[in-house]
Structures are given as structure tokens and as C-alpha cells.
Design an enzyme around this catalytic site. Structure first.
Site, PDB file in Angstrom:
ATOM      1  N   SER A   7     -12.174 -39.635  13.607  1.00 26.06           N
ATOM      2  CA  SER A   7     -10.773 -39.512  14.025  1.00 26.06           C
ATOM      3  C   SER A   7     -10.272 -40.791  14.679  1.00 26.06           C
ATOM      4  O   SER A   7      -9.122 -40.868  15.115  1.00 26.06           O
ATOM      5  CB  SER A   7     -10.616 -38.340  14.999  1.00 26.06           C
ATOM      6  OG  SER A   7     -11.530 -38.463  16.080  1.00 26.06           O
ATOM      7  N   ASN A  94     -15.841 -32.112  24.452  1.00 24.89           N
ATOM      8  CA  ASN A  94     -14.892 -31.002  24.306  1.00 24.89           C
ATOM      9  C   ASN A  94     -13.909 -30.911  25.470  1.00 24.89           C
ATOM     10  O   ASN A  94     -12.705 -30.755  25.271  1.00 24.89           O
ATOM     11  CB  ASN A  94     -15.646 -29.680  24.148  1.00 24.89           C
ATOM     12  CG  ASN A  94     -16.507 -29.667  22.898  1.00 24.89           C
ATOM     13  OD1 ASN A  94     -16.389 -30.574  22.056  1.00 24.89           O
ATOM     14  ND2 ASN A  94     -17.362 -28.676  22.772  1.00 24.89           N
ATOM     15  N   THR A 139      35.824 -22.205  13.766  1.00 25.13           N
ATOM     16  CA  THR A 139      34.810 -21.178  13.495  1.00 25.13           C
ATOM     17  C   THR A 139      34.778 -21.064  11.978  1.00 25.13           C
ATOM     18  O   THR A 139      35.816 -21.257  11.323  1.00 25.13           O
ATOM     19  CB  THR A 139      35.165 -19.810  14.122  1.00 25.13           C
ATOM     20  OG1 THR A 139      36.412 -19.374  13.574  1.00 25.13           O
ATOM     21  CG2 THR A 139      35.282 -19.888  15.640  1.00 25.13           C
ATOM     22  N   HIS A 140      33.610 -20.817  11.418  1.00 32.29           N
ATOM     23  CA  HIS A 140      33.441 -20.828   9.954  1.00 32.29           C
ATOM     24  C   HIS A 140      33.869 -22.164   9.341  1.00 32.29           C
ATOM     25  O   HIS A 140      34.247 -22.216   8.171  1.00 32.29           O
ATOM     26  CB  HIS A 140      34.220 -19.701   9.279  1.00 32.29           C
ATOM     27  CG  HIS A 140      34.026 -18.353   9.907  1.00 32.29           C
ATOM     28  ND1 HIS A 140      33.064 -17.462   9.488  1.00 32.29           N
ATOM     29  CD2 HIS A 140      34.645 -17.766  10.966  1.00 32.29           C
ATOM     30  CE1 HIS A 140      33.123 -16.375  10.237  1.00 32.29           C
ATOM     31  NE2 HIS A 140      34.066 -16.532  11.158  1.00 32.29           N
ATOM     32  N   SER A 261      27.022 -50.130   1.166  1.00 28.59           N
ATOM     33  CA  SER A 261      26.500 -49.679  -0.118  1.00 28.59           C
ATOM     34  C   SER A 261      26.263 -50.910  -0.987  1.00 28.59           C
ATOM     35  O   SER A 261      26.991 -51.894  -0.887  1.00 28.59           O
ATOM     36  CB  SER A 261      27.520 -48.754  -0.788  1.00 28.59           C
ATOM     37  OG  SER A 261      27.350 -48.784  -2.194  1.00 28.59           O
ATOM     38  N   LYS A 267      32.129 -49.136   1.468  1.00 27.98           N
ATOM     39  CA  LYS A 267      31.387 -48.036   2.090  1.00 27.98           C
ATOM     40  C   LYS A 267      30.790 -48.387   3.445  1.00 27.98           C
ATOM     41  O   LYS A 267      30.375 -49.509   3.698  1.00 27.98           O
ATOM     42  CB  LYS A 267      30.239 -47.574   1.171  1.00 27.98           C
ATOM     43  CG  LYS A 267      30.679 -46.696   0.016  1.00 27.98           C
ATOM     44  CD  LYS A 267      31.381 -45.415   0.427  1.00 27.98           C
ATOM     45  CE  LYS A 267      30.437 -44.341   0.896  1.00 27.98           C
ATOM     46  NZ  LYS A 267      29.595 -43.785  -0.170  1.00 27.98           N
ATOM     47  N   ASN A 269      28.103 -46.176   5.553  1.00 26.21           N
ATOM     48  CA  ASN A 269      27.365 -44.913   5.503  1.00 26.21           C
ATOM     49  C   ASN A 269      26.649 -44.603   6.820  1.00 26.21           C
ATOM     50  O   ASN A 269      26.057 -45.485   7.423  1.00 26.21           O
ATOM     51  CB  ASN A 269      26.337 -44.957   4.362  1.00 26.21           C
ATOM     52  CG  ASN A 269      27.001 -45.054   3.001  1.00 26.21           C
ATOM     53  OD1 ASN A 269      28.065 -44.452   2.786  1.00 26.21           O
ATOM     54  ND2 ASN A 269      26.420 -45.817   2.110  1.00 26.21           N
ATOM     55  N   GLU A 274      22.226 -39.394   9.436  1.00 27.65           N
ATOM     56  CA  GLU A 274      21.560 -38.604   8.392  1.00 27.65           C
ATOM     57  C   GLU A 274      20.058 -38.524   8.635  1.00 27.65           C
ATOM     58  O   GLU A 274      19.436 -37.481   8.445  1.00 27.65           O
ATOM     59  CB  GLU A 274      21.832 -39.223   7.007  1.00 27.65           C
ATOM     60  CG  GLU A 274      23.286 -39.114   6.602  1.00 27.65           C
ATOM     61  CD  GLU A 274      23.606 -39.983   5.397  1.00 27.65           C
ATOM     62  OE1 GLU A 274      23.847 -39.408   4.323  1.00 27.65           O
ATOM     63  OE2 GLU A 274      23.597 -41.220   5.494  1.00 27.65           O
ATOM     64  N   TYR A 301     -14.797 -24.270  21.302  1.00 28.49           N
ATOM     65  CA  TYR A 301     -14.363 -25.452  20.552  1.00 28.49           C
ATOM     66  C   TYR A 301     -14.764 -25.366  19.087  1.00 28.49           C
ATOM     67  O   TYR A 301     -15.845 -24.900  18.747  1.00 28.49           O
ATOM     68  CB  TYR A 301     -14.974 -26.732  21.169  1.00 28.49           C
ATOM     69  CG  TYR A 301     -14.610 -27.976  20.384  1.00 28.49           C
ATOM     70  CD1 TYR A 301     -13.412 -28.622  20.625  1.00 28.49           C
ATOM     71  CD2 TYR A 301     -15.436 -28.456  19.359  1.00 28.49           C
ATOM     72  CE1 TYR A 301     -13.052 -29.744  19.884  1.00 28.49           C
ATOM     73  CE2 TYR A 301     -15.078 -29.565  18.615  1.00 28.49           C
ATOM     74  CZ  TYR A 301     -13.885 -30.210  18.886  1.00 28.49           C
ATOM     75  OH  TYR A 301     -13.526 -31.296  18.154  1.00 28.49           O
ATOM     76  N   GLN A 306      -9.481 -31.092  16.135  1.00 25.11           N
ATOM     77  CA  GLN A 306      -9.278 -32.537  15.979  1.00 25.11           C
ATOM     78  C   GLN A 306      -7.984 -32.805  15.207  1.00 25.11           C
ATOM     79  O   GLN A 306      -7.405 -33.878  15.301  1.00 25.11           O
ATOM     80  CB  GLN A 306     -10.479 -33.161  15.267  1.00 25.11           C
ATOM     81  CG  GLN A 306     -10.387 -34.645  15.073  1.00 25.11           C
ATOM     82  CD  GLN A 306     -11.730 -35.250  14.699  1.00 25.11           C
ATOM     83  OE1 GLN A 306     -12.583 -35.429  15.542  1.00 25.11           O
ATOM     84  NE2 GLN A 306     -11.917 -35.547  13.422  1.00 25.11           N
ATOM     85  N   LYS A 309      -3.918 -33.899  16.780  1.00 25.58           N
ATOM     86  CA  LYS A 309      -3.305 -35.129  17.293  1.00 25.58           C
ATOM     87  C   LYS A 309      -2.208 -35.699  16.416  1.00 25.58           C
ATOM     88  O   LYS A 309      -1.119 -36.041  16.905  1.00 25.58           O
ATOM     89  CB  LYS A 309      -4.390 -36.178  17.520  1.00 25.58           C
ATOM     90  CG  LYS A 309      -5.248 -35.815  18.710  1.00 25.58           C
ATOM     91  CD  LYS A 309      -6.571 -36.515  18.746  1.00 25.58           C
ATOM     92  CE  LYS A 309      -7.554 -35.742  19.576  1.00 25.58           C
ATOM     93  NZ  LYS A 309      -8.093 -34.523  18.882  1.00 25.58           N
TER      94      LYS A 309
HETATM   95  N1  ARG Z   1     -12.817 -36.206  18.149  1.00 23.05           N
HETATM   96  C1  ARG Z   1     -13.042 -34.878  18.623  1.00 23.05           C
HETATM   97  C2  ARG Z   1     -11.704 -34.108  18.697  1.00 23.05           C
HETATM   98  O1  ARG Z   1     -10.722 -34.712  18.639  1.00 23.05           O
HETATM   99  C3  ARG Z   1     -13.652 -34.907  19.976  1.00 23.05           C
HETATM  100  C4  ARG Z   1     -14.414 -33.692  20.329  1.00 23.05           C
HETATM  101  C5  ARG Z   1     -15.682 -33.637  19.564  1.00 23.05           C
HETATM  102  N2  ARG Z   1     -16.517 -32.586  20.014  1.00 23.05           N
HETATM  103  C6  ARG Z   1     -17.527 -32.167  19.280  1.00 23.05           C
HETATM  104  N3  ARG Z   1     -18.216 -31.181  19.758  1.00 23.05           N
HETATM  105  N4  ARG Z   1     -17.826 -32.713  18.145  1.00 23.05           N
HETATM  106  O2  ARG Z   1     -11.701 -32.911  18.759  1.00 23.05           O
END
Ligand code: ARG
Length: 444
Positions: A7, A94, A139-140, A261, A267, A269, A274, A301, A306, A309
Site C-alpha cells: 500500500s 493494526n 419553484t419548479h 471554445s 464562447k 464556458n 461544471e 482487523y 487497507q 485510504k
Molecule cells: N497497510 C496496512 C493497512 O493499511 C497496515 C496494517 C497491516 N496489518 C496487518 N496485520 N497486516 O491496513
């Protein structure tokens, strides 16, 4: 395995929070005697050195080390040896990641909240300038009754204040420290979780170690609040897009927030509006995505979390950009108050004022007054004129108790001035409300 498991590509974003958490953890370990003072000092200096390396782009992140937690810990041991290897006492990744992520979301809430307050200030400032300027109220999306432009802008200030409130609520519930829950069951070491919590600005430690390492409610609450915020910004964007199109012609957006444009030289825009209108799609998608990750997860856990994020980082970026663009558009926009005023009186917009007069003066029951007004509107429509262009005789043909006084209530200004009920659009109300918001928000 390395590709699906690692990660570090995205969780390096947590480096500041990870170092902060480790500093607090080390200080706690020293306090309860699990580290000597000199070991704690080595760790502190080592972590500060690593922070400097990362900040100056001199840190080499390794995919083999999986995530930000292992990358930093490995580097710490490389830098200071034995003491570095003691840091993970009474801790697991964890509870570490749960803590880091709470710290990150808390910082994000603070940043977004500041931006919301700034946008509210910009809207309230423009609302004060336009407290008495008429525009058609819809309204509407059909012309309904005159309102003031300031009143319309303040409606968004109310929505944003609820967003601010929701983020504040989420922050209050988030502000408990999971660190010290260890892998899932707590630890046999004599740790002081209250100390760690206080070091990190949390109100208290979390109460249940199983819940602590697997809970991501705080991220979901945050994403849910951002989804509502995004929806509000999307609605305002849609209005800006409508208002700056020629058939409306209520406002002009600045060159800074529009594009030309490649084929039509005339134009201008409203791309920024948007894109803000669209960003809620990503944000709500991020919310739904994480909600689906969390559903059905057994305690405690699991690696699924993971996946928490990227949606949070993505939604934060989308919301940050949206708020910045919206603030710029609101500050820069130029209102065509003459055009809005002209349109405010079209579409028999003061018909309700006429009906109200019939209730107030000859004391007709409202239903009867509504019916009489309908006939007068039909008459004006047939003649192709406004209500105020009907003659007294024509009106008396429909309802003999009508007198000259009725003409006083048929103008846009008299309609606006009469709406003095609490929360109504009368210019004096709007001015007061705008000033109240500016006082609360602290004018800058
Ligand atoms: N990179 C992991 C996460 O974001 C960290 C926790 C990992 N814990 C484990 N028991 N492998 O969740």
C-alpha cells in the site's frame, strides 16, 4: 502478491501522522519504563531525521516493505540500530494504522472546515451587497415570487453551516485514540493509553480493542458529510451555470473561472462550475465504495480495510478543489441586478401579493382570494399585460370590493418589503441575516 499487498504507493501520504504517532508511543513507553530515556531520545531524533528525509524527497520508499509503517520503522532501525527495534513494543500495525488514519482524517476535517467557513464568508459578503436586489424566485424552475439575490445566496450559507456542523460532529466522535489496542486483544505491557491519547490531541483512548482496530466509521462519517457538502456545491454550481447562460443573464463569471471554445470565438464556458457540479459523483462514489468494503467484515482487523485510504484521499482532494473553485467564482462573479429585477416582475410574480391584499383589506377567505386572483391573472394573460396594467374597472368587474390600494402591492419592491416574517426575503431581514453570519464567521 507484492503488487496486490503493498500500500506504500498511496499510504505514504500518512507519513506525518505515522511519525507523530510513533513519537507519542515512544514517549509513553519511556514514561512507563519500557524504554530508557536515552533510547527514547534516540528514537525521537531518528524519527525527526526521517521526517526531514521524507519532506526533502530524500527518502527511498520500498515496495518490499509494504506500507508506510514498515518503511519508516525499517529506516529507523537502519539509522539508530537496537533502540529502533524496540519502538514496536506493545503496538501492532493494526492499532498504528487506525491511529494514523484518524489523525489524517482529523486534519482533513479541520482543513475542509476552514475552507467551508471561507466560502460562507464570501457568500455572506455578496449577500450583504445584494440584500435589496430583486431576482425572480422559482419553484419548479417557474417564476414564483420575487426574492432578493442576497436571500438566495444566504440559503447556501445555511446549507454549508449544516455541512460544517456534520463535520464537527464527526470530528467529536472520531477523537478517541486506538493506539495501545495492539493487534486486537490489548497488551500485557503496563502501557498508559491516556497519556498517548493526550499526546496526540485525542479526548480519550477508545474503549474496546477489537472495535478499535477494525472500526472505520470515522472515515465513513467524514465521506458521508463530504457527499452532502458535494451535493450542495453541485446545486450551487448548477445555478451558476444557468445564471450565466444568456437566456438568464443574471451573472457574469470572471475570465479566471471560465474557458473559451476552440471553434466559437464568442464562447465563455463555465467549466469550473461544471466540474464542481460533477465532483460530487466521485465523492459519493468514494463513500459508497468504502461502505461496501466495510460491510460483512468480521471482527477484528482484516486487510480489506487497507482499501480505506484511496477513497478518503480522493474525496478530500475533490472537496478541497471544489471549495477553492467555488470561493473564487463567488468572489469574482458580477451580478446584472437590472436584468434580475426586470425578470423578477414577470410571470405574474406578484399574484400572491394580490391574493394576500384581498384577504387583508376586504377580508376575503384565502381560498376565495386565490380564485379571484386566478381570474385576474387569466384576464391579464388574455390582454397580454401585467397585473398592474389592468384597470381598476376591469378588476372591480371580477371583485367589486377592490379599490385603488391594490396597486400598491403589485410592484416587486412592495412584494419584497412585505416579506418580513422570520426567515422571509424582505431586504431588512436579509441584511440582518447577512450581517449575523459575518459576525459569527468573523469578517476578514
Ligand atoms: N497497510 C496496512 C493497512 O493499511 C497496515 C496494517 C497491516 N496489518 C496487518 N496485520 N497486516 O491496513
Amino acid at each position: 502478491m507484492a503488487d496486490i499487498n503493498a500500500s506504500i504507493a498511496f499510504d505514504k501520504t500518512l507519513w506525518r501522522q505515522d511519525i507523530r504517532g510513533s513519537l507519542a508511543h515512544a514517549a509513553m513507553l519511556a514514561r512507563v519504563g519500557l524504554l530508557t530515556a536515552s533510547e527514547e531520545q534516540e528514537i525521537r531524533e531518528g524519527l525527526n531525521g526521517i521526517a526531514e528525509e521524507i519532506a526533502n524527497d530524500r527518502f527511498e520508499f520500498s515496495q518490499e516493505l509494504e506500507d508506510i509503517h514498515m518503511n519508516i520503522e525499517a529506516r529507523l532501525s537502519e539509522r539508530i540500530g537496537e533502540a529502533g527495534k524496540r519502538l514496536h513494543t506493545a503496538r501492532s500495525r493494526n492499532d498504528q494504522v487506525a491511529t494514523d488514519f484518524r489523525l489524517w482524517v482529523r486534519d482533513a476535517i479541520d482543513g475542509i472546515s476552514g475552507q467551508i467557513a471561507a466560502l460562507m464568508r464570501s457568500l455572506a459578503t455578496r449577500a450583504r451587497d445584494h440584500a435589496a436586489d430583486a431576482m425572480p424566485g422559482f419553484t419548479h424552475l417557474q417564476v414564483a415570487q420575487p426574492v432578493t439575490f442576497g436571500h438566495h445566496l444566504l440559503a447556501y450559507v445555511e446549507m454549508l453551516s449544516r455541512d460544517l456542523g456534520r463535520l464537527g460532529d464527526a470530528r467529536a466522535r472520531l477523537n478517541e485514540c486506538p493506539l495501545g489496542s495492539a493487534a486486537l486483544a490489548g497488551t500485557s505491557f503496563p502501557i498508559d493509553r491516556h497519556f498517548t491519547a493526550a499526546q496526540l490531541g485525542f479526548d480519550r483512548p477508545t474503549a474496546n480493542s477489537l472495535d478499535s482496530v477494525s472500526d472505520r466509521d470515522f472515515a465513513l462519517e467524514y465521506l458521508s458529510a463530504l457527499s452532502l457538502l458535494g451535493m450542495h456545491l453541485s446545486r450551487l454550481s448548477e445555478e451558476l451555470v444557468l445564471w450565466c447562460s444568456a437566456p438568464f443573464g443574471f451573472i457574469r463569471l470572471s475570465d479566471g473561472f471560465t474557458t473559451g471554445s476552440s471553434i466559437m470565438p464568442q464562447k465563455k464556458n463555465p467549466d469550473a462550475a461544471e466540474l464542481v457540479r460533477a465532483k460530487v459523483g466521485r465523492i459519493a462514489g468514494d463513500y459508497m465504495g468504502l461502505l461496501m468494503v466495510m460491510k460483512g467484515l468480521p471482527l477484528a482487523y482484516a486487510k480489506d480495510t487497507q482499501e480505506d485510504k484511496e477513497p478518503v484521499f480522493d474525496a478530500t482532494e475533490a472537496a478541497t478543489l471544489s471549495l477553492a473553485a467555488m470561493d473564487g467564482m463567488i468572489r469574482d462573479m458580477v451580478a446584472d441586478t437590472g436584468r434580475m429585477r426586470d425578470l423578477a416582475g414577470t410571470g405574474f410574480a406578484t399574484a400572491t401579493d394580490l391574493a394576500d391584499w384581498l384577504v387583508r383589506v376586504p377580508r376575503l377567505p384565502f381560498r376565495t382570494a386565490h380564485h379571484v386572483t386566478g381570474r385576474l391573472v387569466g384576464m391579464a394573460e388574455a390582454k397580454g399585460c401585467d397585473l398592474s396594467d389592468l384597470t381598476l374597472e376591469e378588476m372591480q368587474g371580477v371583485e367589486p370590493r377592490i379599490d385603488r390600494g391594490i396597486f400598491d402591492v403589485l410592484t416587486v419592491d412592495s412584494s419584497l418589503a412585505s416579506r418580513t416574517s422570520e426567515g422571509g426575503t424582505a431586504p431588512e431581514n436579509v441584511l440582518r441575516a447577512a450581517q449575523l453570519w459575518l459576525d459569527r464567521l468573523g469578517e476578514n
